[in-house]
Design a protein around this motif. Structure first.
Motif, PDB file in Angstrom:
ATOM      1  N   THR A  45      -5.468 -15.164   8.596  1.00 39.75           N
ATOM      2  CA  THR A  45      -5.172 -13.746   8.386  1.00 39.75           C
ATOM      3  C   THR A  45      -4.604 -13.525   6.989  1.00 39.75           C
ATOM      4  O   THR A  45      -5.065 -12.646   6.250  1.00 39.75           O
ATOM      5  CB  THR A  45      -4.177 -13.242   9.455  1.00 39.75           C
ATOM      6  N   LYS A  46      -3.606 -14.318   6.623  1.00 41.64           N
ATOM      7  CA  LYS A  46      -2.999 -14.187   5.289  1.00 41.64           C
ATOM      8  C   LYS A  46      -4.033 -14.412   4.191  1.00 41.64           C
ATOM      9  O   LYS A  46      -4.091 -13.665   3.215  1.00 41.64           O
ATOM     10  CB  LYS A  46      -1.853 -15.188   5.127  1.00 41.64           C
ATOM     11  N   GLN A  47      -4.868 -15.439   4.354  1.00 43.34           N
ATOM     12  CA  GLN A  47      -5.871 -15.743   3.339  1.00 43.34           C
ATOM     13  C   GLN A  47      -6.910 -14.639   3.232  1.00 43.34           C
ATOM     14  O   GLN A  47      -7.307 -14.253   2.130  1.00 43.34           O
ATOM     15  CB  GLN A  47      -6.544 -17.084   3.648  1.00 43.34           C
ATOM     16  N   LEU A  48      -7.354 -14.125   4.369  1.00 44.29           N
ATOM     17  CA  LEU A  48      -8.371 -13.071   4.363  1.00 44.29           C
ATOM     18  C   LEU A  48      -7.824 -11.782   3.766  1.00 44.29           C
ATOM     19  O   LEU A  48      -8.477 -11.141   2.935  1.00 44.29           O
ATOM     20  CB  LEU A  48      -8.880 -12.835   5.784  1.00 44.29           C
ATOM     21  N   GLU A  49      -6.612 -11.401   4.170  1.00 43.22           N
ATOM     22  CA  GLU A  49      -6.010 -10.193   3.602  1.00 43.22           C
ATOM     23  C   GLU A  49      -5.821 -10.331   2.093  1.00 43.22           C
ATOM     24  O   GLU A  49      -6.132  -9.396   1.340  1.00 43.22           O
ATOM     25  CB  GLU A  49      -4.661  -9.904   4.282  1.00 43.22           C
ATOM     26  N   ALA A  50      -5.355 -11.483   1.644  1.00 41.21           N
ATOM     27  CA  ALA A  50      -5.159 -11.704   0.204  1.00 41.21           C
ATOM     28  C   ALA A  50      -6.491 -11.641  -0.541  1.00 41.21           C
ATOM     29  O   ALA A  50      -6.575 -11.029  -1.612  1.00 41.21           O
ATOM     30  CB  ALA A  50      -4.473 -13.046  -0.036  1.00 41.21           C
ATOM     31  N   ALA A  51      -7.523 -12.246   0.014  1.00 42.07           N
ATOM     32  CA  ALA A  51      -8.834 -12.238  -0.651  1.00 42.07           C
ATOM     33  C   ALA A  51      -9.381 -10.822  -0.781  1.00 42.07           C
ATOM     34  O   ALA A  51      -9.854 -10.420  -1.856  1.00 42.07           O
ATOM     35  CB  ALA A  51      -9.816 -13.118   0.120  1.00 42.07           C
ATOM     36  N   VAL A  52      -9.302 -10.054   0.284  1.00 48.40           N
ATOM     37  CA  VAL A  52      -9.803  -8.671   0.244  1.00 48.40           C
ATOM     38  C   VAL A  52      -8.975  -7.849  -0.735  1.00 48.40           C
ATOM     39  O   VAL A  52      -9.524  -7.131  -1.570  1.00 48.40           O
ATOM     40  CB  VAL A  52      -9.784  -8.032   1.659  1.00 48.40           C
ATOM     41  N   ASN A  53      -7.658  -7.968  -0.661  1.00 45.63           N
ATOM     42  CA  ASN A  53      -6.805  -7.164  -1.552  1.00 45.63           C
ATOM     43  C   ASN A  53      -6.975  -7.549  -3.016  1.00 45.63           C
ATOM     44  O   ASN A  53      -6.986  -6.665  -3.886  1.00 45.63           O
ATOM     45  CB  ASN A  53      -5.344  -7.268  -1.100  1.00 45.63           C
ATOM     46  N   ASN A  54      -7.145  -8.824  -3.307  1.00 44.52           N
ATOM     47  CA  ASN A  54      -7.404  -9.241  -4.697  1.00 44.52           C
ATOM     48  C   ASN A  54      -8.735  -8.695  -5.194  1.00 44.52           C
ATOM     49  O   ASN A  54      -8.832  -8.215  -6.329  1.00 44.52           O
ATOM     50  CB  ASN A  54      -7.364 -10.763  -4.820  1.00 44.52           C
ATOM     51  N   ALA A  55      -9.749  -8.744  -4.346  1.00 44.98           N
ATOM     52  CA  ALA A  55     -11.065  -8.229  -4.736  1.00 44.98           C
ATOM     53  C   ALA A  55     -11.004  -6.723  -4.969  1.00 44.98           C
ATOM     54  O   ALA A  55     -11.567  -6.221  -5.952  1.00 44.98           O
ATOM     55  CB  ALA A  55     -12.101  -8.567  -3.659  1.00 44.98           C
ATOM     56  N   ILE A  56     -10.316  -6.007  -4.108  1.00 47.96           N
ATOM     57  CA  ILE A  56     -10.208  -4.552  -4.248  1.00 47.96           C
ATOM     58  C   ILE A  56      -9.472  -4.199  -5.536  1.00 47.96           C
ATOM     59  O   ILE A  56      -9.858  -3.274  -6.255  1.00 47.96           O
ATOM     60  CB  ILE A  56      -9.513  -3.927  -3.014  1.00 47.96           C
ATOM     61  N   GLN A  57      -8.411  -4.924  -5.847  1.00 49.41           N
ATOM     62  CA  GLN A  57      -7.674  -4.660  -7.093  1.00 49.41           C
ATOM     63  C   GLN A  57      -8.566  -4.907  -8.311  1.00 49.41           C
ATOM     64  O   GLN A  57      -8.517  -4.151  -9.273  1.00 49.41           O
ATOM     65  CB  GLN A  57      -6.404  -5.509  -7.171  1.00 49.41           C
ATOM     66  N   ASP A  58      -9.386  -5.953  -8.255  1.00 51.36           N
ATOM     67  CA  ASP A  58     -10.306  -6.221  -9.364  1.00 51.36           C
ATOM     68  C   ASP A  58     -11.352  -5.115  -9.499  1.00 51.36           C
ATOM     69  O   ASP A  58     -11.678  -4.684 -10.600  1.00 51.36           O
ATOM     70  CB  ASP A  58     -11.018  -7.562  -9.161  1.00 51.36           C
ATOM     71  N   ILE A  59     -11.883  -4.662  -8.378  1.00 50.31           N
ATOM     72  CA  ILE A  59     -12.933  -3.637  -8.385  1.00 50.31           C
ATOM     73  C   ILE A  59     -12.386  -2.286  -8.830  1.00 50.31           C
ATOM     74  O   ILE A  59     -13.019  -1.569  -9.598  1.00 50.31           O
ATOM     75  CB  ILE A  59     -13.570  -3.513  -6.981  1.00 50.31           C
TER      76      ILE A  59
END
Length: 164
Positions: A38-52
């Motif tokens: 859960t932590k890894q998935l949330e971090a991955a999505v949030n990092n990608a969204i911040q980049d986009i």
């Protein structure tokens, strides 16, 4: 004890206890696995969204507690169905809980990928991530366009995800 148990000198009560102890350990492992993923998935999505979105003020992605609870409950139910190590067919009967649990852990490792996919990842991808994309797309449009021009949620999400 049955005749076959006597010839192999198996303490069935001890084996039952090892099975229950292994189930407890496997449930703890499943719970820890869900928390970590859960932590890894949330971090991955949030990092990608911040980049986009180039650090626009977009709501962070958080997997719902209800989905996490349901996934954990369902995984634990699968573990509860496990009949334990069939010591009667093993070449050598485990003499310690540790050796018994190695076989239990192997059973878990053979089954967890399908169950994690079915009960954890699939609902996240189908429901949680889709809902999140609708929310952030609307936020993105509101931040970058006149809000009166924002199309409905389905069109927004399809446009953002290039499905249109």
């Amino acid at each position: 004890m049955s005749k076959s148990c006597l010839t192999r000198q198996i303490d069935l009560q001890l084996i039952r206890q090892w099975k229950e102890n292994s189930k407890i350990r496997l449930k703890e492992k499943a719970s820890a696995n869900i928390k970590c993923r859960t932590k890894q998935l949330e971090a991955a999505v949030n990092n990608a969204i911040q980049d986009i979105t180039h650090n626009l003020n977009i709501t962070p992605f958080v997997i719902s507690t209800s989905l996490l609870n349901k996934a954990e409950t369902t995984l634990c139910a699968e573990i509860n169905k496990w009949q334990g190590v069939n010591v009667m067919i093993k070449q050598t009967v485990p003499k310690t809980w540790k050796k018994y649990h190695v076989t239990a852990d192997n059973w878990w490792n053979r089954n967890k990928a399908k169950w994690m996919g079915d009960y954890f990842f699939y609902p996240i991808l189908k429901y949680e991530l889709f809902k999140y994309c609708q929310i952030i797309t609307k936020q993105y449009y509101n931040n970058n366009r006149n809000t009166s021009q924002v199309p409905n949620d389905t069109i927004i999400t399809n446009e953002l995800l290039y499905f249109s």
